[in-house]
Scaffold this motif. Structure first.
Motif, PDB file in Angstrom:
ATOM      1  N   ASN A 188       0.834  -1.215   0.000  1.00 30.00           N
ATOM      2  CA  ASN A 188       0.000   0.000   0.000  1.00 30.00           C
ATOM      3  C   ASN A 188       0.856   1.246   0.000  1.00 30.00           C
ATOM      4  OD1 ASN A 188      -2.616  -0.985  -0.075  1.00 30.00           O
ATOM      5  ND2 ASN A 188      -2.621  -1.422   2.124  1.00 30.00           N
ATOM      6  N   ILE A 189       1.881   1.230   0.839  1.00 33.81           N
ATOM      7  CA  ILE A 189       2.745   2.404   0.934  1.00 33.81           C
ATOM      8  C   ILE A 189       3.501   2.614  -0.379  1.00 33.81           C
ATOM      9  CG2 ILE A 189       4.848   3.253   2.078  1.00 33.81           C
ATOM     10  CD1 ILE A 189       3.619   2.117   4.690  1.00 33.81           C
ATOM     11  N   LYS A 190       3.943   1.472  -0.965  1.00 26.42           N
ATOM     12  CA  LYS A 190       4.703   1.586  -2.216  1.00 26.42           C
ATOM     13  C   LYS A 190       3.870   2.231  -3.322  1.00 26.42           C
ATOM     14  CE  LYS A 190       8.379  -1.790  -1.766  1.00 26.42           C
ATOM     15  NZ  LYS A 190       8.068  -2.944  -0.902  1.00 26.42           N
ATOM     16  N   THR A 191       2.535   1.995  -3.322  1.00 22.79           N
ATOM     17  CA  THR A 191       1.713   2.545  -4.398  1.00 22.79           C
ATOM     18  C   THR A 191       1.579   4.066  -4.306  1.00 22.79           C
ATOM     19  OG1 THR A 191      -0.288   2.089  -3.136  1.00 22.79           O
ATOM     20  CG2 THR A 191       0.295   0.465  -4.810  1.00 22.79           C
ATOM     21  N   VAL A 192       1.632   4.615  -3.084  1.00 20.50           N
ATOM     22  CA  VAL A 192       1.476   6.075  -2.992  1.00 20.50           C
ATOM     23  C   VAL A 192       2.792   6.832  -3.046  1.00 20.50           C
ATOM     24  CG1 VAL A 192      -0.709   6.013  -1.748  1.00 20.50           C
ATOM     25  CG2 VAL A 192       1.447   6.125  -0.457  1.00 20.50           C
ATOM     26  N   ILE A 193       3.920   6.103  -2.869  1.00 19.02           N
ATOM     27  CA  ILE A 193       5.215   6.800  -2.811  1.00 19.02           C
ATOM     28  C   ILE A 193       5.497   7.672  -4.042  1.00 19.02           C
ATOM     29  CG2 ILE A 193       7.723   6.345  -2.927  1.00 19.02           C
ATOM     30  CD1 ILE A 193       7.408   4.564  -0.533  1.00 19.02           C
ATOM     31  N   PRO A 194       5.219   7.197  -5.298  1.00 18.89           N
ATOM     32  CA  PRO A 194       5.505   8.070  -6.450  1.00 18.89           C
ATOM     33  C   PRO A 194       4.753   9.414  -6.373  1.00 18.89           C
ATOM     34  CG  PRO A 194       5.071   5.830  -7.176  1.00 18.89           C
ATOM     35  CD  PRO A 194       4.770   5.858  -5.730  1.00 18.89           C
ATOM     36  N   SER A 195       3.444   9.377  -6.070  1.00 17.44           N
ATOM     37  CA  SER A 195       2.670  10.616  -5.964  1.00 17.44           C
ATOM     38  C   SER A 195       3.176  11.457  -4.799  1.00 17.44           C
ATOM     39  CB  SER A 195       1.178  10.326  -5.743  1.00 17.44           C
ATOM     40  OG  SER A 195       0.730   9.373  -6.640  1.00 17.44           O
ATOM     41  N   TRP A 196       3.501  10.767  -3.707  1.00 13.98           N
ATOM     42  CA  TRP A 196       3.980  11.464  -2.524  1.00 13.98           C
ATOM     43  C   TRP A 196       5.294  12.201  -2.821  1.00 13.98           C
ATOM     44  CZ3 TRP A 196       1.841  12.834   1.912  1.00 13.98           C
ATOM     45  CH2 TRP A 196       2.670  13.302   2.937  1.00 13.98           C
ATOM     46  N   ASP A 197       6.181  11.539  -3.567  1.00 13.07           N
ATOM     47  CA  ASP A 197       7.458  12.175  -3.944  1.00 13.07           C
ATOM     48  C   ASP A 197       7.205  13.441  -4.775  1.00 13.07           C
ATOM     49  OD1 ASP A 197       8.957  10.387  -2.578  1.00 13.07           O
ATOM     50  OD2 ASP A 197       9.459   9.133  -4.327  1.00 13.07           O
ATOM     51  N   LYS A 198       6.219  13.312  -5.682  1.00 14.07           N
ATOM     52  CA  LYS A 198       5.874  14.480  -6.508  1.00 14.07           C
ATOM     53  C   LYS A 198       5.392  15.631  -5.627  1.00 14.07           C
ATOM     54  CE  LYS A 198       4.610  12.270 -10.856  1.00 14.07           C
ATOM     55  NZ  LYS A 198       3.438  11.794 -11.621  1.00 14.07           N
ATOM     56  N   MET A 248       6.137  16.185  -2.503  1.00 10.14           N
ATOM     57  CA  MET A 248       7.244  16.730  -1.724  1.00 10.14           C
ATOM     58  C   MET A 248       8.124  17.643  -2.583  1.00 10.14           C
ATOM     59  SD  MET A 248       6.746  15.814   1.308  1.00 10.14           S
ATOM     60  CE  MET A 248       8.241  16.123   2.246  1.00 10.14           C
ATOM     61  N   SER A 249       8.230  17.306  -3.881  1.00  5.94           N
ATOM     62  CA  SER A 249       9.050  18.162  -4.746  1.00  5.94           C
ATOM     63  C   SER A 249       8.189  19.191  -5.487  1.00  5.94           C
ATOM     64  CB  SER A 249       9.856  17.293  -5.718  1.00  5.94           C
ATOM     65  OG  SER A 249       8.977  16.485  -6.448  1.00  5.94           O
ATOM     66  N   ARG A 250       6.956  19.347  -5.024  1.00  7.36           N
ATOM     67  CA  ARG A 250       5.992  20.347  -5.545  1.00  7.36           C
ATOM     68  C   ARG A 250       5.783  20.202  -7.045  1.00  7.36           C
ATOM     69  NH1 ARG A 250       6.526  25.424  -1.866  1.00  7.36           N
ATOM     70  NH2 ARG A 250       7.532  24.498  -0.076  1.00  7.36           N
ATOM     71  N   GLN A 251       5.706  18.989  -7.499  1.00  8.16           N
ATOM     72  CA  GLN A 251       5.494  18.777  -8.935  1.00  8.16           C
ATOM     73  C   GLN A 251       4.203  18.016  -9.167  1.00  8.16           C
ATOM     74  OE1 GLN A 251       9.056  16.704  -9.853  1.00  8.16           O
ATOM     75  NE2 GLN A 251      10.092  18.535 -10.640  1.00  8.16           N
ATOM     76  N   ILE A 252       3.272  18.136  -8.253  1.00 10.13           N
ATOM     77  CA  ILE A 252       2.059  17.333  -8.351  1.00 10.13           C
ATOM     78  C   ILE A 252       0.937  18.161  -8.977  1.00 10.13           C
ATOM     79  CG2 ILE A 252       1.130  17.912  -6.041  1.00 10.13           C
ATOM     80  CD1 ILE A 252       0.544  14.827  -5.802  1.00 10.13           C
ATOM     81  N   SER A 253       0.116  17.475  -9.825  1.00  9.38           N
ATOM     82  CA  SER A 253      -1.029  18.164 -10.415  1.00  9.38           C
ATOM     83  C   SER A 253      -2.185  18.115  -9.426  1.00  9.38           C
ATOM     84  CB  SER A 253      -1.420  17.475 -11.723  1.00  9.38           C
ATOM     85  OG  SER A 253      -1.923  16.189 -11.448  1.00  9.38           O
ATOM     86  N   LEU A 254      -3.144  18.974  -9.628  1.00  7.57           N
ATOM     87  CA  LEU A 254      -4.288  19.017  -8.711  1.00  7.57           C
ATOM     88  C   LEU A 254      -5.017  17.685  -8.691  1.00  7.57           C
ATOM     89  CD1 LEU A 254      -5.991  20.712  -6.796  1.00  7.57           C
ATOM     90  CD2 LEU A 254      -7.395  21.405  -8.769  1.00  7.57           C
ATOM     91  N   GLN A 255      -5.201  17.127  -9.897  1.00  4.71           N
ATOM     92  CA  GLN A 255      -5.896  15.839 -10.005  1.00  4.71           C
ATOM     93  C   GLN A 255      -5.153  14.753  -9.212  1.00  4.71           C
ATOM     94  OE1 GLN A 255      -8.868  15.263 -11.069  1.00  4.71           O
ATOM     95  NE2 GLN A 255      -8.682  13.075 -10.611  1.00  4.71           N
ATOM     96  N   GLU A 256      -3.811  14.721  -9.418  1.00  4.55           N
ATOM     97  CA  GLU A 256      -2.995  13.725  -8.704  1.00  4.55           C
ATOM     98  C   GLU A 256      -3.052  13.955  -7.197  1.00  4.55           C
ATOM     99  OE1 GLU A 256       0.880  12.058 -10.972  1.00  4.55           O
ATOM    100  OE2 GLU A 256       0.727  14.250 -10.888  1.00  4.55           O
TER     101      GLU A 256
END
Lengths: 247, 127
Positions: A113-123, A125-133
């Protein structure tokens, strides 16, 4: 002259000689019988005493109810107790393994479960996430938090089961201590028996030794490896021995 | 290491079989079967396509060392690697097992790391 009393007195011996010289055989025989009676009476008394002693010690031996108890009750009881120890330790091992096996998928779920959210979470943290994501991440994290709450409760239950499964140690310890006491008592009785009836000749003991000595017979766990030269004390020793053989 | 291979675990104590099975599963071996002594194991080996045997030494019926010798004496089985996992720790026994053609020898109590290391060594040597 010693203080020993002769079987025949001087007077009687003289009478015997006189009677024999006179040819009075019957009277002479009477004197001889009279004298030997004293000697044989002593012998009979001695044999009687020995017989009584033997009888008494046999009687004592049979009457020693402790020995009868040991054979009839205590030793079978010890067998049951040791069987109980096997049962208890087996149950504990199984209970522990049940809990561990039930915990493994919980831990695996947690990790996946944790592994599935890590990519979005990394985004994030580096402020590269879209609103949808970000929205999706929020739902995923919310979902995971709720699951983790339940999972951690479950893990705690399983860990508690592992803990409780160790309660055998106290009980089996007590049982084994009693069996050790019994073995000590049997040992004492055997030593007593050996002192009463004597020990077997040395040669027999030696023969037994050589018969059961040098071989590859199974012995079970070695509990005094430090004091023995013929056993290995750990896996490193095994590896060294095998490599010395060219393994 | 081909973790799809069929493995037979031979031990008279079900708890020890279960521990070894769990450790093997952790290492990726999922095709694991069990036998409680050599006499049960041998026909299973003769009838099945096992590629690896993990056996105890001291068992009622047929002992592990005799199972190992029976495997090495059977033309159809003698290639199967055998790992001994046992409390038997006499030097003579280890030498006897080596002479009988054992592929690895682990003394109990053992750790998961030891089992992993010896397994890897067995398959590394076999190539």
């Amino acid at each position: 002259m010693s203080s020993k009393i002769p079987y025949i007195s001087l007077e009687m011996a003289k009478d015997l000689v006189t009677l024999l010289e006179q040819g009075d055989i019957d009277a002479a025989n009477l004197i001889v019988e009279e004298c030997s009676k004293a000697a044989s009476e002593e012998l009979f008394a001695e044999v009687g005493k020995l017989t009584r002693q033997l009888h008494d010690s046999l009687q004592d031996f049979q009457l020693d109810s402790r020995i009868a108890n040991l054979a009839n009750e205590d030793i079978p009881d010890a067998q049951n107790r040791l069987a109980y120890v096997i049962e208890m330790t087996e149950n504990a091992a199984n209970k522990t393994m049940d809990a561990v096996e039930a915990s493994i998928p919980v831990a695996e779920n947690l990790s996946s479960n944790i592994k599935t959210v890590i990519p979005s979470w990394d985004k994030l943290m580096s402020r590269q996430i879209s609103l949808q994501e970000f929205k999706e991440l929020c739902y995923s994290v919310d979902d995971i938090l709720k699951k983790v709450d339940g999972d951690s409760d479950q893990l705690r239950v399983h860990l508690n089961e592992v803990l409780m499964a160790q309660d055998f140690q106290d009980l089996t310890g007590q049982v084994i201590r009693r069996v050790i006491d019994l073995v000590r008592e049997v040992e004492d009785n055997l030593i007593h028996l050996l002192t009463v009836f004597g020990s077997p000749p040395e040669t027999l003991i030696e023969e037994e030794k050589s018969k059961s000595g040098l071989n590859e017979k199974a012995e079970g766990p070695i509990i005094d490896a430090e004091e023995r030269a013929d056993v290995v004390s750990d896996q490193d020793d095994v590896d060294d021995l095998l490599s010395s053989l060219g393994f | 290491m081909n973790t799809n291979m069929k493995v037979l675990v031979v031990d008279d104590f079900s708890t020890m079989r279960r521990i070894i099975k769990n450790l093997l599963r952790d290492l990726g071996f999922t095709n694991v079967q069990e036998a409680d002594d050599g006499a049960t194991a041998l026909p299973m080996l003769q009838n099945g396509d096992f590629e690896f045997v993990v056996t105890d030494w001291n068992m009622p019926g047929m002992q592990g060392i005799d199972l190992l010798r029976a495997i090495r004496a059977d033309d159809r089985l003698k290639h199967i690697p055998v790992l001994m996992v046992t409390a038997e720790a006499k030097k003579e026994q280890i030498i006897a097992a080596a002479q009988a053609g054992v592929n690895g020898y682990i003394v109990k109590p053992f750790t998961a790391a030891t089992l992993k290391e010896k397994l890897e060594k067995v398959f590394e040597r076999l190539g």
